[in-house]
Structure formats: C-alpha cells, structure tokens
Motif scaffolding. Structure first.
Motif, short mmCIF file in Angstrom:
data_model
loop_
_atom_site.label_atom_id
_atom_site.label_comp_id
_atom_site.label_asym_id
_atom_site.label_seq_id
_atom_site.Cartn_x
_atom_site.Cartn_y
_atom_site.Cartn_z
N TYR A 139 0.85 -1.20 0.00
CA TYR A 139 0.00 0.00 0.00
C TYR A 139 0.88 1.23 0.00
O TYR A 139 1.91 1.26 0.67
CB TYR A 139 -0.86 0.06 1.27
N SER A 140 0.45 2.28 -0.73
CA SER A 140 1.18 3.55 -0.62
C SER A 140 0.28 4.68 -1.11
O SER A 140 -0.68 4.45 -1.85
CB SER A 140 2.44 3.51 -1.49
N ASP A 141 0.63 5.89 -0.66
CA ASP A 141 -0.16 7.04 -1.09
C ASP A 141 -0.02 7.29 -2.58
O ASP A 141 -0.96 7.73 -3.23
CB ASP A 141 0.26 8.29 -0.30
N ASP A 142 1.17 6.99 -3.10
CA ASP A 142 1.37 7.18 -4.54
C ASP A 142 0.46 6.25 -5.34
O ASP A 142 -0.12 6.64 -6.35
CB ASP A 142 2.83 6.91 -4.92
N LEU A 143 0.34 5.05 -4.85
CA LEU A 143 -0.51 4.09 -5.54
C LEU A 143 -1.97 4.54 -5.47
O LEU A 143 -2.73 4.43 -6.43
CB LEU A 143 -0.33 2.70 -4.91
N ARG A 144 -2.34 5.07 -4.32
CA ARG A 144 -3.70 5.59 -4.14
C ARG A 144 -3.96 6.66 -5.20
O ARG A 144 -4.97 6.64 -5.90
CB ARG A 144 -3.78 6.17 -2.74
N LYS A 145 -3.02 7.58 -5.34
CA LYS A 145 -3.17 8.66 -6.32
C LYS A 145 -3.24 8.11 -7.73
O LYS A 145 -4.02 8.58 -8.56
CB LYS A 145 -1.99 9.64 -6.21
N SER A 146 -2.42 7.11 -7.98
CA SER A 146 -2.38 6.60 -9.34
C SER A 146 -3.67 5.84 -9.68
O SER A 146 -4.14 5.87 -10.82
CB SER A 146 -1.09 5.80 -9.51
N LEU A 147 -4.28 5.21 -8.67
CA LEU A 147 -5.58 4.56 -8.91
C LEU A 147 -6.64 5.61 -9.23
O LEU A 147 -7.45 5.45 -10.15
CB LEU A 147 -5.99 3.76 -7.66
N ILE A 148 -6.61 6.70 -8.48
CA ILE A 148 -7.60 7.76 -8.71
C ILE A 148 -7.39 8.38 -10.10
O ILE A 148 -8.35 8.62 -10.83
CB ILE A 148 -7.53 8.82 -7.58
N MET A 149 -6.12 8.56 -10.48
CA MET A 149 -5.82 9.09 -11.82
C MET A 149 -6.39 8.20 -12.92
O MET A 149 -6.87 8.69 -13.93
CB MET A 149 -4.30 9.21 -12.02
#
Ligand code: WTA
Length: 692
Positions: free
Chosen positions: A616-626
């Motif tokens: 899990y990571s915040d970058d991955l979270r952002k990339s999913l939203i993107m």
C-alpha cells in the motif's frame, strides 16, 4: 417590507383541497396539519392567483383528464405546435408488458414536424424574432454576449447548411463535445433542423469515454472547441478529442471531420494542435453559408437524440429520444412546473451534456420562446456569489439548479447571497438528487427570501422530462418532497414482488402507462432496454429509485436502489468505476459503493484489493484515482480508497455490498448477518484498515 405581500407563508392551517383524489392516493390535507411531520409551505394567494395552475382543485381536474383521456389531453396540447402534417390515429400506442411481446411506445406517429422549427421559426413567426433567446455569460466577469431569436436562427442555419454540405443526412449521428458556449445549443438545434441525431457528450468526460461513445454511434463529424476556461483553469478540449479520435480509429470508427470552434479567450488558434484534412475551424467556414436553411420534416417517431447514461453494468447506455412526444412533453412540463410566463428570464445551471441541459436549457424553454441564460463558468468563480451576481445582472426570475450546488453555497454563508438583491426571482427549481429538507429551507428562506416556491423535479435521462414535480402555486409544499405526478403520469410504488402498494407506503418507484417524453429504446440494444427497465416488475417501467408516499400522497424520493450512485447529481455506475480501477496493473479487484457526502450527496468509496505482493502507498492511491479520471472523467474520481486484503463474498463468489456500505459509512454495529460469508475474517481485516 415591499416584498411581504408576495411572500409565501408558513401556516399551520389550510383550507382542505377537494377530496376527489383517490386515484392519486392523496387525501384531504386538513388532517395532516395536526401532525408534526408535516411542515407545509403554503403559496401566497397572490402568487397562486397568477399561476397557470392555481389550486389543488385545478390540478386535479387537469390530472384526472390526463389519465382518463390521454389521447385527448395530449392532442389538445400538441395542436399548439406546428405540424406539417397532423399525426394519425391512434394518438399513441404502447406495449409496456414484456409478457405481451416487444416493448413499444409511440406518440403522434404519422405526424410530421421539426423541433428546431418549433423552437425558432415558430416563435419568430409569432412576433418574437427580436426577443433575447440567449444571454450568454462567460467564465470571466464582464465577458458576455446575447442572441435574439432571429440571430439564433441565423447561426443555426449556417451550421445546418455546413453539416448538410459535408454530407450529414437525416438519421446520421453527430457527436457534440462542447462546453457551455452558445455554440452548444446552436449545434443541437442545427442537427435537429436537418434531422441528424445529436449525441452530446459532457465535456468533462475523458477521451476514453468520448471514444467509447463515438465508436458506439459512429458519427461523420465531431463538433468541439479548442479549449475552455472554467474558473481559473484552462481545459484543452481539443487534445481530449484528438486522443478520442485516434482511439476510435484504432477501433474501426474513423471520423471524417472535427469542426472546432476557436475559443480564443481560453487558447489562441496558433497553440491548438491540428490534424490537416480533418480539423476545420468553425469560424472559418460557417460565415460562408447562408443564414437560412430549409428544415427537414421528420416523423414524430424519428430519432432526435442519443444521450449516454450510466447503468448498473460497465457499458454506458445510449438513451434514444424521438421527436414529437419529446417536444410536446418538454415544452409542457417546462411551462407548468416553472409557471413560465413570456416575461420570465430563465436560468438552469445544468450543462447541456446532461439530460437537464437538453430538456431544460435548450428544448423546453426555447419551445416556449423563453429567454435563457447560458453560463460558461463555475458557480464559485471569482467567488461563491457568482450565481446571484448573474441573477441580478439578467434579472433572472426562474433559477433551476442542483441540491449539491445549494449545499455548497450554503456552507459559504448567507452574506454572499444577501449582498445581492435577487428581487427578480420568482421561482426556484431543484434536480438531480433528493434535496434534503435543510438545504430546501436554506434555498427557500435565504436565496428566495421566503417568497419563491421550489419546484423539486424528479425525473431521469430516460423519462425525457419531469415525472413528479410541484406546480408552483398549486399545492402546499413540503420541504424535501417532489410532491405529485405531472399530468399523464401514473407513479406506482411496488414491493419486491411487484405488488402495487396503496396509501402510505415505501418501496420501488415504477410508472404505469407511458407518457409522450419517454425514451423509446437503448440505441442498438432493445433487449437491454426491455430487461433493464421493464422486466423487474412486468407491466411497469422501473425507475431504479426508491420512494415513500406519505399519508397525504406526497412523494419522497429516497435514492437509487440499484448499483448506480449519484455524485453531485451525476449518475455513475459503480461497475464503471470498478472496471476503471481494475484496469490498473496493480489492482486485482475493486468494489465501489456510494457513501453519504455532505456536499456531493453521495461520494465514491472504493475498496481495492492489490495484486499479491504490492505494498500500500499514497502514490498508488493517487495513481488509482488518476486511472479513473483518465478513463471516465474527473467527476467520477473516488473520494476514498480503502485497502482491502480481501472482499466479503458469499460462497458463490458474490460481493456483499450491503456489508461494504456499512463499513464505508462506519456503521460497524449494523453489519448484520455475516454468517453466509465465504471467509468471515475479511470483515475484521477491512475494519482494521478503515483509517489507514
Ligand atoms: C435522481 C437527471 C430525487 C434519481 C434529471 C434519478 C432525483 C436520477 C431527482 C436520474 C429529484 C433526479 N429528487 N432524486 N428531484 N432528480 N434524481 O438520468 O435517482 O442524470 O433516478 O437525470 O437522479 O439521473 P439523470
């Protein structure tokens, strides 16, 4: 004060309207007033006196006739439009029961008309050529323009002539991807004039969504602009179209022409990327065409437009509306639900990319010869007083918007409203989702100075126009209730077995019988039309909404009961968001639910299971939203990503959304029975990760 004689009063007693209302399941109001639940807002008698429908009695008289004699009721209204040739007999025909064969709805079949002619030429012939058709308000303060009905017709004809010249014929699809420039309603009307079928794609959709729609309806031409400013942001629409057209070509649909309006306040022509041979500047060619153009006369049942909307599967549905019934229905609902008078100035904040902009920015108002405000910008730019600035500037008398905007402005405080006069306002409207009573009250008391009735209009892309709506001045209002059905509409509330419920009840909202504005099919997929809308409860149109009817017969919409969520009044299928998420290489599985959101009504809450071994990571979270923004559009971006080592599933592998909804809204003591889960442990894992 000066306004006080025009105020609506909050009263604790009301003369009982006639009780001949059994068909409506409405009862005499006298009784209801004793109860606390009922918080009635009574129209001022002066308002009612001038209204088209001035009392419950008058409403009931018209309603009864519309139900007892739909053919006669709608024929009388339809006769007020221009028909090249009158419709045949019967006035309408319908089969709405899957058990009896193909679902089929027709109104005014054999009637020959043109909706653009009725919007423009007919109003001009009636002496309104110099009346303002459009007040256009740009994104920036002080940037504006107007078009009279004559000027609008000229512009529409030039575009219609151009489209004919490049080979667009009756029945051909035209995709329109434009922001709220005047060119958007112009484009719709130009298509209608030549019998072409427009498919407007909201300019907030991504290139992938646009391409999907292009591939589905295969237009010869796409109409767009180079860029637009919304608030402080420049959005490069042409780049999005370029990507969509490249994508479509790969999927076998080559679009010949991309007619591009140069919106130089957002981006100079020189900086716009260009594909020679395909791209044409709108302004370069249109001025060469004549300002008059013969109309293509079409049958009432010829298609007018396609509009894609979300359903409970991943693939958007092409809702198809035809000409005659839609024309009669949008014009009539507009006139009565907003008590429209020729002196009104009307502003609907919806974008023409949604059904509200089709029926109640373009067609309904213009069929009535109304003056319409078209606003390019954002309601909070340069500040959150912008709406009231516009209301004062154009003396708007009818203001129609969505609860999400009401709630967001409510949070900014009253002063941003009260610093403007707003004395031109007469009627307010709400659409898109249930309006909660507190937002209703703020809208009524602060925006409308307790003077303006609110028309909370319940309807859908599929219904073409309002189905349940107050008629201002007719009935006492209850904050948060859409009140009663429009003429000709028979809403029924059924239980899960499809049995009609009577009196005070709550269940699934269906409609019995057809009305002129109903959609006729899903483009290219009549079977999906039948299964989605007519199979759940055979014999009825099923709306997908839940509804409660109170003891006085008022309707209270309770939201979607299917896998569609309503974010800021935009319909989004949970399956669409899920399929975008799982296209991300690191996402193994996703489940999306709606969760209550203070401003948006519903927010998008996504449970995501990652591919084995991915941290899990915040970058991955952002990339999913993107990924979701890219595939659908920014408005569909999840508000929350909740990491899920596993999803709660039944033994047969079905995701139990009921449990996910409870976890998303942190109602952890209401998880209910989890014993049917294949792996009960996943629920605890999810709860443990709730705030990570
Ligand atoms: C919801 C928008 C409660 C409803 C016109 C419906 C409403 C869906 C209201 C259709 C309202 C729309 N009160 N709910 N006044 N108006 N809805 O197709 O859930 O974009 O099924 O059409 O919006 O959304 P659509």
């Amino acid at each position: 004060g000066a306004g006080s004689s025009r105020r609506l009063r909050h009263v604790s007693s009301v003369a009982a309207p006639p009780s001949k209302v059994s068909r409506l399941n409405a009862v005499v109001l006298g009784d209801a007033l004793a109860s606390k639940e009922d918080d009635l807002v009574i129209p001022n008698p002066d308002f009612s006196a001038q209204a088209h429908v001035h009392s419950p009695g008058k409403y009931l008289e018209m309603y009864e006739r519309s139900i007892e004699d739909p053919a006669g009721f709608w024929s009388d209204i339809a006769s007020q439009f221009y028909w090249k040739q009158k419709w045949g007999s019967p006035v309408y025909s319908e089969n709405l029961d899957v058990r009896k064969g193909r679902i089929d709805i027709e109104w005014f079949k054999g009637g020959i008309t043109n909706i653009c002619y009725n919007c423009l030429d007919a109003n001009i012939a009636a002496g309104n050529g110099d009346k303002i058709a459009i007040y256009w308000e740009g994104n920036e303060l002080g940037v504006d323009a107007t078009l009279t009905y004559n000027q609008l017709l000229h512009n529409v004809c030039q575009l219609a002539n151009y489209l004919k010249d490049i080979g667009v014929r009756k029945g051909d699809a035209v995709v329109i991807y434009l922001p709220m420039l005047m060119e958007l309603p112009i484009a719709m009307l130009a298509c209608a004039r030549i019998g072409a079928v427009h498919s407007v794609v909201f300019a907030g959709f991504s290139s992938e969504s646009l391409s999907q729609r292009i591939v589905d309806c295969k237009p010869k031409v796409v109409l767009t602009c180079n860029a637009v400013k919304r608030g402080p942001k420049v959005i490069h629409l042409k780049d999005i179209v370029d990507a969509a057209l490249a994508d479509s070509a790969k999927n076998g649909t080559v679009v010949d022409v991309c007619l591009t309006y140069a919106n130089e306040s957002a981006l100079e022509k020189e900086s716009t990327k260009w594909v020679e041979g395909r791209d044409i500047w709108w302004q370069d060619v249109l001025s060469k065409y004549p300002t008059s153009c013969d109309v293509e006369w079409v049958d009432a049942e010829d298609p007018l437009f396609l509009l894609y909307t979300s359903g409970s599967t991943g693939k958007p549905k092409g809702v198809l509306h035809t000409t005659g019934g839609y024309m009669v229905y949008t014009a009539t609902t507009f006139k009565y639900a907003f008590d429209y008078k020729p002196s009104d100035v009307y502003w609907c904040t919806a974008d023409c990319g949604w059904i509200t902009g089709h029926s109640y920015v373009t067609y309904g108002p213009m069929l009535n010869g109304a003056t319409v405000v078209v606003f390019e910008g954002a309601p909070n730019y340069p500040d959150s007083g912008r709406c009231w600035d516009i209301v004062d500037k154009y003396k708007v008398s009818i203001f129609y918007t969505a609860p999400t905007l009401v709630r967001s402005l409510m949070r900014e405080g009253d002063e941003l409203v009260t610093r403007y006069s707003r004395k031109s306002l007469r009627i307010l409207g709400s659409v898109g989702e249930p309006i909660n009573p507190s937002a209703w009250r703020w809208f009524f008391n602060v925006v409308g100075d307790s003077r303006c009735p609110i028309s909370d209009t319940w309807w859908q892309t599929e219904t073409g126009g309002f189905l349940i709506t107050p008629l201002p001045g007719a009935w006492p209002q209850k904050p948060g209730s859409a009140t009663f059905p429009f003429f000709g509409v028979q809403p029924v509330i059924v239980d899960e077995k499809g049995a009609e419920l009577e009196g005070e009840c709550s269940g699934y909202l269906c409609v019995k019988g057809s009305w002129p504005g109903a959609f006729r099919t899903l483009y290219g997929d009549h079977e999906r039309y039948e299964t989605t809308y007519f199979s759940a409860f055979p014999g009825y149109y099923f709306s997908g909404d839940g509804c409660r009817r109170d003891k006085d017969g008022y309707h209270w919409l309770t939201g979607r009961v299917d896998d569609v969520i309503n974010v800021s009044g935009h319909r989004i299928g949970t399956a669409e968001v899920e399929s975008a998420l799982v296209s991300h290489p690191q996402c193994a599985e996703a489940a999306v639910v709606g969760v209550e959101h203070e401003v948006k009504g519903q927010g998008i809450y996504a449970f995501v299971t990652l591919v084995e071994g991915v941290p899990y990571s915040d970058d991955l979270r952002k990339s999913l939203i993107m990924t979701v923004r890219k595939q659908i559009g920014a408005f569909a971006a999840p508000d929350r990503i909740h990491w899920a080592p596993g999803l709660p599933k039944t033994r047969s592998g079905k995701i139990m959304r009921r449990i996910l909804r409870k976890i998303a809204s942190r109602q952890l003591d209401e998880l209910g029975d989890t014993s049917t889960l294949a792996e009960p442990g996943v629920v605890d894992q999810l709860i443990a990760l709730a705030d990570s």
